[in-house]
Design a protein around this motif. Sequence first.
Motif, mmCIF file in Angstrom:
data_model
loop_
_atom_site.group_PDB
_atom_site.id
_atom_site.type_symbol
_atom_site.label_atom_id
_atom_site.label_comp_id
_atom_site.label_asym_id
_atom_site.label_seq_id
_atom_site.Cartn_x
_atom_site.Cartn_y
_atom_site.Cartn_z
ATOM 1 N N SER A 1 0.853 -1.177 0.000
ATOM 2 C CA SER A 1 0.000 0.000 0.000
ATOM 3 C C SER A 1 0.892 1.232 0.000
ATOM 4 O O SER A 1 1.798 1.340 0.834
ATOM 5 C CB SER A 1 -0.901 0.015 1.236
ATOM 6 N N SER B 1 0.527 5.577 -0.650
ATOM 7 C CA SER B 1 -0.322 6.732 -0.945
ATOM 8 C C SER B 1 0.173 7.412 -2.221
ATOM 9 O O SER B 1 1.381 7.488 -2.468
ATOM 10 C CB SER B 1 -0.308 7.713 0.228
ATOM 11 N N VAL C 1 -2.781 12.796 -1.485
ATOM 12 C CA VAL C 1 -3.070 13.124 -0.084
ATOM 13 C C VAL C 1 -3.402 14.609 0.027
ATOM 14 O O VAL C 1 -3.020 15.395 -0.837
ATOM 15 C CB VAL C 1 -1.882 12.775 0.857
ATOM 16 N N GLN D 1 2.604 11.086 3.784
ATOM 17 C CA GLN D 1 2.427 9.987 2.834
ATOM 18 C C GLN D 1 2.941 8.694 3.460
ATOM 19 O O GLN D 1 3.631 8.721 4.467
ATOM 20 C CB GLN D 1 3.182 10.284 1.549
ATOM 21 N N LYS E 1 4.319 4.439 2.346
ATOM 22 C CA LYS E 1 4.672 3.452 1.329
ATOM 23 C C LYS E 1 5.140 2.195 2.046
ATOM 24 O O LYS E 1 6.231 2.157 2.613
ATOM 25 C CB LYS E 1 5.761 3.966 0.400
ATOM 26 N N PRO F 1 -3.736 8.544 8.980
ATOM 27 C CA PRO F 1 -3.843 9.786 8.206
ATOM 28 C C PRO F 1 -3.967 10.982 9.141
ATOM 29 O O PRO F 1 -4.796 10.987 10.049
ATOM 30 C CB PRO F 1 -5.121 9.571 7.376
ATOM 31 N N TYR G 1 -7.651 10.640 0.661
ATOM 32 C CA TYR G 1 -6.390 9.963 0.410
ATOM 33 C C TYR G 1 -6.646 8.865 -0.621
ATOM 34 O O TYR G 1 -7.605 8.106 -0.492
ATOM 35 C CB TYR G 1 -5.851 9.300 1.679
ATOM 36 N N TYR H 1 -4.694 5.592 -2.516
ATOM 37 C CA TYR H 1 -3.523 4.733 -2.401
ATOM 38 C C TYR H 1 -3.599 3.628 -3.449
ATOM 39 O O TYR H 1 -4.672 3.328 -3.985
ATOM 40 C CB TYR H 1 -3.402 4.156 -0.987
#
Length: 144
Positions: free
Chosen positions: A61, A63, A66, A72, A74, A85, A91, A93
């Motif tokens: 996953s 982002s 945003v 962000q 990853k 968040p 957002y 993703y």
Amino acid sequence: MKKFAFAALLSMISMPLLAAEHQVKMLNNGKDGSMVFEPSFLKIEKGDTVKFVKGDASHNSASVIVPANAKQWKGKMDEEIVVKPDQEGVYVYVCDPHKMMAMAGVIQVGKATNLEEAKKEAESLSKTFVMNKDRLSKALAQVK
């Protein structure tokens, strides 16, 4: 004054107790077809967390859209991650290796403060999909 201080302290202590953890599964097949996040749309409150759960191998996953000043994320391949968040808004993703198959999802945190910008960016992103081209727009249509 002591009553006010006690009430303020009590509310700060109880805030984490009110926050919820939501789960999103990373799947090869789900109710919306192949290579999906399930659910593809979540509406949460600020302070809540989202845990991306490994349902099948070879997913992550990350982002891609945003709100302004938002953090962000990853995740690594096959990594279950928990994200929090930090700003209200929308957002978007993706799963990096399956992005072209429209493996994408949407999280709305509180008010959708950046909805129009997110829709514009998502439209551009959707043009890179080779299948399920409407999947992201369907998830965004759930934002209110």
